[in-house]
Motif scaffolding. Structure first.
Motif, PDB file in Angstrom:
ATOM      1  N   GLY A 296       0.800  -1.227   0.000  1.00 36.65           N
ATOM      2  CA  GLY A 296       0.000   0.000   0.000  1.00 36.65           C
ATOM      3  C   GLY A 296       0.824   1.265   0.000  1.00 36.65           C
ATOM      4  O   GLY A 296       0.297   2.337   0.315  1.00 36.65           O
ATOM      5  N   CYS A 297       2.080   1.153  -0.309  1.00 40.47           N
ATOM      6  CA  CYS A 297       2.953   2.331  -0.299  1.00 40.47           C
ATOM      7  C   CYS A 297       2.623   3.239  -1.490  1.00 40.47           C
ATOM      8  O   CYS A 297       2.595   2.800  -2.649  1.00 40.47           O
ATOM      9  N   PHE A 298       2.326   4.526  -1.216  1.00 40.72           N
ATOM     10  CA  PHE A 298       1.972   5.467  -2.278  1.00 40.72           C
ATOM     11  C   PHE A 298       3.149   5.731  -3.215  1.00 40.72           C
ATOM     12  O   PHE A 298       2.960   6.040  -4.388  1.00 40.72           O
ATOM     13  N   LYS A 299       4.358   5.661  -2.694  1.00 38.40           N
ATOM     14  CA  LYS A 299       5.515   5.873  -3.548  1.00 38.40           C
ATOM     15  C   LYS A 299       5.626   4.790  -4.607  1.00 38.40           C
ATOM     16  O   LYS A 299       6.174   5.028  -5.696  1.00 38.40           O
ATOM     17  N   GLY A 302       1.507   4.787  -6.380  1.00 38.95           N
ATOM     18  CA  GLY A 302       0.988   6.073  -6.837  1.00 38.95           C
ATOM     19  C   GLY A 302       0.082   6.706  -5.807  1.00 38.95           C
ATOM     20  O   GLY A 302      -0.517   6.020  -4.970  1.00 38.95           O
ATOM     21  N   TYR A 303      -0.027   8.047  -5.869  1.00 41.68           N
ATOM     22  CA  TYR A 303      -0.823   8.775  -4.892  1.00 41.68           C
ATOM     23  C   TYR A 303      -2.267   8.877  -5.367  1.00 41.68           C
ATOM     24  O   TYR A 303      -2.540   9.049  -6.551  1.00 41.68           O
ATOM     25  N   PRO A 304      -3.240   8.806  -4.448  1.00 45.85           N
ATOM     26  CA  PRO A 304      -4.653   8.973  -4.838  1.00 45.85           C
ATOM     27  C   PRO A 304      -4.976  10.429  -5.110  1.00 45.85           C
ATOM     28  O   PRO A 304      -4.178  11.320  -4.838  1.00 45.85           O
ATOM     29  N   GLU A 305      -6.182  10.656  -5.633  1.00 41.04           N
ATOM     30  CA  GLU A 305      -6.593  12.011  -5.982  1.00 41.04           C
ATOM     31  C   GLU A 305      -6.756  12.892  -4.758  1.00 41.04           C
ATOM     32  O   GLU A 305      -6.545  14.094  -4.819  1.00 41.04           O
ATOM     33  N   TRP A 306      -7.173  12.278  -3.611  1.00 39.79           N
ATOM     34  CA  TRP A 306      -7.415  13.109  -2.422  1.00 39.79           C
ATOM     35  C   TRP A 306      -6.135  13.473  -1.700  1.00 39.79           C
ATOM     36  O   TRP A 306      -6.145  14.208  -0.725  1.00 39.79           O
ATOM     37  N   LYS A 315       5.555   4.904  -8.850  1.00 37.98           N
ATOM     38  CA  LYS A 315       4.763   4.503 -10.005  1.00 37.98           C
ATOM     39  C   LYS A 315       3.386   5.085  -9.864  1.00 37.98           C
ATOM     40  O   LYS A 315       2.482   4.423  -9.366  1.00 37.98           O
ATOM     41  N   PRO A 316       3.223   6.365 -10.287  1.00 34.94           N
ATOM     42  CA  PRO A 316       1.905   6.982 -10.097  1.00 34.94           C
ATOM     43  C   PRO A 316       0.883   6.354 -11.025  1.00 34.94           C
ATOM     44  O   PRO A 316       1.141   6.113 -12.177  1.00 34.94           O
ATOM     45  N   LYS A 317      -0.279   6.060 -10.422  1.00 34.90           N
ATOM     46  CA  LYS A 317      -1.385   5.547 -11.231  1.00 34.90           C
ATOM     47  C   LYS A 317      -2.389   6.637 -11.530  1.00 34.90           C
ATOM     48  O   LYS A 317      -3.126   6.550 -12.476  1.00 34.90           O
TER      49      LYS A 317
END
Length: 357
Positions: A296-299, A302-306, A315-317
């Motif tokens: 679950g690492c955002f780095k 990827g980071y969510p919209e919020w 790896k941004p999605k």
């Protein structure tokens, strides 16, 4: 005449041996009777002659053989028609007596010539009044107590000791012919009153009220009436106890159900708390930070919209902002603003964990 008397004697002997004896005859022996039968509940010892003698007496009366041991039926002369039937019955009686006697005592009486002599020897040794035995019975009467047993059990034990003491030391009886003093009746009344006091003294403290009522009654009830009053009081107390225990049992069960529900809720909250604490101390193997796993690492994903803040490499999605976002605080540089936002996000996250715990 001599020749004719032979068959007649043989016929008489065969009849007496049991082939044609009437069942009500004193010489009759049942086909299933044999000497080594144990017919009483107690074996004779040094301390129970009274009980043993009473049981043997009842048994021999039932077998129609008591007159053989009390000396009523004398041993017939040899050659008599009743000699052999008498010898058979006497041998059976000696077998019954020795079987119901303790081994140490049996060795001293088993060589008696007749059952009557054996019984007389035993009565001489154990049946006569002895000071130690009389003292033992008197002391037992004085110290016997109910001690939590039922009234019926206590009264039965006490009456057994009374009967033994009476057999050992019988009350004197008036032997005058035509006596009008009623001494026998007065002796019986005195004995009954003594036994009433002994019975009441041995009762448990739960019966203090009924004991006071019995002693305050005029005239004083006899032993039988007092026993029934105490037994009735015991039964009423048992019924009251049963009725009182029923609501208490229902309340206890309801409390158990309520406590069980509370325990379930408390266990659930503990599990949730443990999960949160476990998650808080999890370490990501990708970025090295606590609070999340690698999956679950955002780095990495990827980071969510919020998510508001600086997007680090990964790896941004999804892209939170396609164009540079204006800084709400003009006095801060972009880098200073990102540090400011990151600080408040961390503080909010920590407050959320504390609130959940």
């Amino acid at each position: 005449m001599t020749g004719s008397s032979g068959p007649k004697d043989d016929s008489s002997l065969g009849e007496n041996l049991g082939m044609g004896i009437d069942h009500s005859s004193l010489f009759y022996i049942h086909p299933f009777d044999f000497p080594k039968q144990l017919h009483v509940n107690e074996v004779l010892t040094d301390n129970n002659y009274v009980n043993w003698s009473q049981e043997m007496k009842n048994f021999l009366f039932a077998k129609n053989k008591f007159e053989f041991i009390n000396g009523t039926i004398k041993k017939p002369e040899k050659g008599s028609a009743d000699y052999m039937p008498w010898m058979r019955c006497d041998a059976m009686l000696k077998g019954w007596l020795t079987t119901t006697i303790e081994k140490n005592i049996r060795n001293n009486v088993k060589y008696a010539s007749t059952a009557s002599e054996m019984r007389s020897d035993l009565r001489e040794r154990f049946g006569k009044e002895t000071s130690p035995r009389a003292y033992e019975l008197k002391r037992k009467i004085a110290v016997i107590r109910q001690d939590g047993s039922s009234v019926s059990t206590y009264f039965t034990n006490l009456r057994s000791v009374w009967d033994q003491a009476t057999s050992m030391q019988p009350f004197p009886r008036c032997s005058c012919k035509g006596c009008s003093c009623d001494i026998g009746k007065r002796v019986n009344e005195f004995q009954e009153k003594e036994r009433l006091y002994q019975f009441l003294m041995g009762l448990d403290s739960d019966f203090n009220v009924i004991k006071t009522q019995i002693l305050a009654t005029k005239p004083t009830p006899d032993l039988s009436a007092a026993y029934h009053l105490v037994a009735k009081d015991e039964r009423q107390r048992m019924i009251s106890t049963e009725k009182r225990n029923q609501p208490e049992s229902a309340a206890f069960k309801a409390f158990q159900r309520r406590e069980g529900s509370f325990n379930k809720e408390r266990n659930y909250q503990k599990i949730v708390k443990d999960n949160r604490e476990t998650k808080e101390y999890e370490t990501c193997t990708f970025c090295g930070r606590n609070g999340h796993k690698k999956e679950g690492c955002f780095k990495l994903v990827g980071y969510p919209e919020w998510w508001h803040g600086k997007k680090e490499k990964g790896k941004p999605k999804t892209v939170a902002c396609a164009e540079p976002c204006p800084i709400p605080i003009p006095e801060l540089t972009n880098e200073q603003y990102q540090i400011f936002v990151k600080h408040f996000l961390v503080q909010a996250t920590m407050r959320g964990y504390k609130r959940g715990a």
